[in-house]
Write a protein that holds these residues in place. Structure first.
Motif: not given
Length: 289
Positions: A132-134, A119-121, A102-103
């Protein structure tokens, strides 16, 4: 062994609708010709942030069905609409994707506690692992080492797609989190990323250039740095030519030269001009044939 992933493109018809057959052809090419380790589905290269939820679901299902378990698949489900991101996370998990991504949420200058909640959700109600999409250049969100540490407190968050030119931060993150999965996201900086011990790479140009990128990775692992530097230079010559010819439509035009029906880009991205088509033919002949 370090892994190479193509960031899967989405084939569109001229009217902007999804061309499922074109997606299948690109998946098959990546498996049968590129011998890719995996595909990153629904990311920037797939033009995902211009698509409806139903279009995203169609792309995820088409890629999953065509791959048929042959390679690793990562589904990018991130969205400014958290409810959509959660729904897509459940959808791809039910399909059988073993990893999601996820971005970072963008545009509204979210506070870090809001980003962590996001992110937690996304992973709360699914039995899956998240990367993580950083990509700070496009999102404006530059996470720190301490912020990555807070995100990693969630055991379902297992790594980073690191599309960031800050290699000081990459070194800090790699050394602080030796057991986390870090995948480099800048094709033009594969070699320095390898030197900092990333676990692999995800990129758009690997759809065309996987053979050369794999050779570079193998040369680096063998200690042949001169060969690896030459291969990176050759790759960067290709990348420069693609950028100068308008990279998103040009990636698809070059695939068309290879006999793959990659289709059009989604408006407002450019549709190909005669000059772009001629440029793509020249790129294929000069760098890939």
């Amino acid at each position: 062994m370090k892994k190479l992933y193509s960031a899967l493109m989405t084939a569109f018809n001229e009217d902007g609708t999804v061309n499922s057959q074109g997606i299948r052809e690109m998946v098959r090419y990546n498996i049968d010709v590129n011998h890719i380790d995996g595909l990153y589905v629904g990311g920037s290269t797939g033009e995902a942030f211009m698509l409806s939820t139903e279009e995203k679901k169609l792309i995820f299902k088409t890629a999953f069905d065509e791959a048929n378990g042959a390679i690793d698949l990562i589904a990018q489900v991130g969205s400014l609409n958290l409810l959509e991101a959660k729904a897509l996370a459940k959808y791809v998990t039910d399909l059988g994707y073993k990893k999601i991504s996820a971005v970072t949420p963008f545009y509204y200058n979210f506070k870090f506690d809001e980003i962590k909640h996001y992110y937690d959700e996304i992973v709360k109600d699914v039995d899956n692992k998240l990367i993580i999409y950083s990509i700070p250049a496009l999102t404006g969100v530059a996470l720190t080492t301490d912020q990555f540490a807070e995100l990693f407190e969630n055991p379902k968050i297992i790594g980073i797609k690191y599309t960031n030119a800050d290699f000081y931060l990459l070194e800090r993150v790699r050394n602080r989190f030796p057991d986390k999965l870090i995948l480099s996201g800048f094709d033009e900086m594969l070699l320095p990323a390898l030197a900092l011990n990333v676990d692999g790479a995800i990129g758009s140009t690997y759809n065309l250039n996987a053979k050369r990128a794999k050779a570079e990775m193998n040369a680096f692992e063998a200690g042949d740095i001169a060969k690896a530097r030459q291969l990176q230079k050759d790759s960067n010559d290709l990348i420069t030519a693609l950028i100068q010819n308008d990279i998103y439509p040009s990636l698809k035009l070059v695939m068309e030269e290879m006999g793959i029906h990659a289709g059009y880009t989604k408006e407002p991205m450019s549709h190909p001009t005669p000059e772009m088509k001629a440029g793509a033919k020249e790129i294929y002949q000069k760098y890939l044939k």
